[in-house]
Write an enzyme that holds these catalytic residues in place. Sequence first.
Site, PDB file in Angstrom:
ATOM      1  N   LEU A   1      24.477  39.190 -36.677  1.00  0.00           N
ATOM      2  CA  LEU A   1      24.026  39.759 -35.429  1.00  0.00           C
ATOM      3  C   LEU A   1      24.282  39.070 -34.360  1.00  0.00           C
ATOM      4  O   LEU A   1      24.159  38.025 -34.104  1.00  0.00           O
ATOM      5  CB  LEU A   1      22.530  40.055 -35.818  1.00  0.00           C
ATOM      6  CG  LEU A   1      22.241  40.584 -36.965  1.00  0.00           C
ATOM      7  CD1 LEU A   1      20.740  40.914 -37.219  1.00  0.00           C
ATOM      8  CD2 LEU A   1      22.863  41.927 -37.339  1.00  0.00           C
TER       9      LEU A   1
ATOM     10  N   HIS B   1      23.232  44.163 -31.627  1.00  0.00           N
ATOM     11  CA  HIS B   1      22.466  44.704 -32.627  1.00  0.00           C
ATOM     12  C   HIS B   1      21.023  44.429 -32.030  1.00  0.00           C
ATOM     13  O   HIS B   1      20.406  45.591 -32.466  1.00  0.00           O
ATOM     14  CB  HIS B   1      22.639  43.876 -33.906  1.00  0.00           C
ATOM     15  CG  HIS B   1      23.958  44.112 -34.213  1.00  0.00           C
ATOM     16  ND1 HIS B   1      24.841  42.822 -34.301  1.00  0.00           N
ATOM     17  CD2 HIS B   1      24.606  45.012 -35.142  1.00  0.00           C
ATOM     18  CE1 HIS B   1      25.993  43.166 -34.946  1.00  0.00           C
ATOM     19  NE2 HIS B   1      25.958  44.494 -35.369  1.00  0.00           N
TER      20      HIS B   1
ATOM     21  N   GLN C   1      27.865  52.517 -29.086  1.00  0.00           N
ATOM     22  CA  GLN C   1      28.951  53.475 -28.486  1.00  0.00           C
ATOM     23  C   GLN C   1      30.177  52.566 -28.997  1.00  0.00           C
ATOM     24  O   GLN C   1      31.311  53.316 -28.719  1.00  0.00           O
ATOM     25  CB  GLN C   1      28.718  53.568 -27.169  1.00  0.00           C
ATOM     26  CG  GLN C   1      29.711  54.436 -26.363  1.00  0.00           C
ATOM     27  CD  GLN C   1      29.642  54.428 -24.957  1.00  0.00           C
ATOM     28  OE1 GLN C   1      28.660  54.759 -24.270  1.00  0.00           O
ATOM     29  NE2 GLN C   1      30.966  54.117 -24.278  1.00  0.00           N
TER      30      GLN C   1
END
Length: 283
Positions: free
Chosen positions: A34, A38, A151
């Site tokens: 992570l 995240h 995105q």
Amino acid sequence: MQVFQTIIEIQKYLLKINRLDKKTIGFVPTMGALHNGHLTLISTSKTRTNITVCSIFVNPTQFNDKKDFEKYPIQIDKDLEMLLEVNCDIVFIPSVEEIYPLGTKHDTDIDLGFIGTTLEAAHRPGHFEGVLQVVKRLLDIVQPDSLFIGQKDYQQCMVIQSLIEQTSLPIKLEICETVREKDGLAMSSRNARLTNEERLSALKLSQAIFYIKENITKQSISILVQEQTEIFTNDKLIYLEYLSVVNSKTLEPIHEYKEETSMSVLVAAKVGLVRLIDNVIIQ
């Protein structure tokens, strides 16, 4: 923060929560390693839903390159510490056997059309089939109200939206803006594998797409793409797979700027041995 490793445990817990008080569930699927990107998804989920679930599962079926799968960073303890700091409610860390008890071969019967043949799909055969397989499995397990993804994986966002629509899942897809380092590099778990020299070369991905965005009304698209492609070609550490201006809704290539057309710039390249992707929405 509750941590579960089996489907029975997490579903029992979620059922108990909903039995006591119907709460909305936000879900953030990850492959671990992570970073702040995240964590931003986790934080966004917490502001829009009552309960946030994060999964950590390195899915073998979405790696078309076995070496890439073997090199994917695993840091569960660190991941859990980071999730604790952002007050994630539930973490699901299943084994491969837990997710695929009958084996990994499975067809989701989702027709992706053109988006299943271009860009990432063309360069990573079988990748999106693996994504569809694991996302459908995880959604069936968690049964969230909202699904939060970044995105940066633009084409993957479109693939998952197709999955939700074609299977009539009552889930809202929340696409969150790409989180970047201060120098513009899109945050990625793969960035940790870059050497210092490769890290500098990797900046050319974000520089290229933002340059095209800023100049698309001043020069032709073909010239802009050609100029940036030459920059990649002249860097011995970069192998460019694609740099393309596309229709944001269909991913079909665009060769002429039109104000009424939604457009995005997508790029993928190997920097050293590390494959990176990035994109920016023009309008």
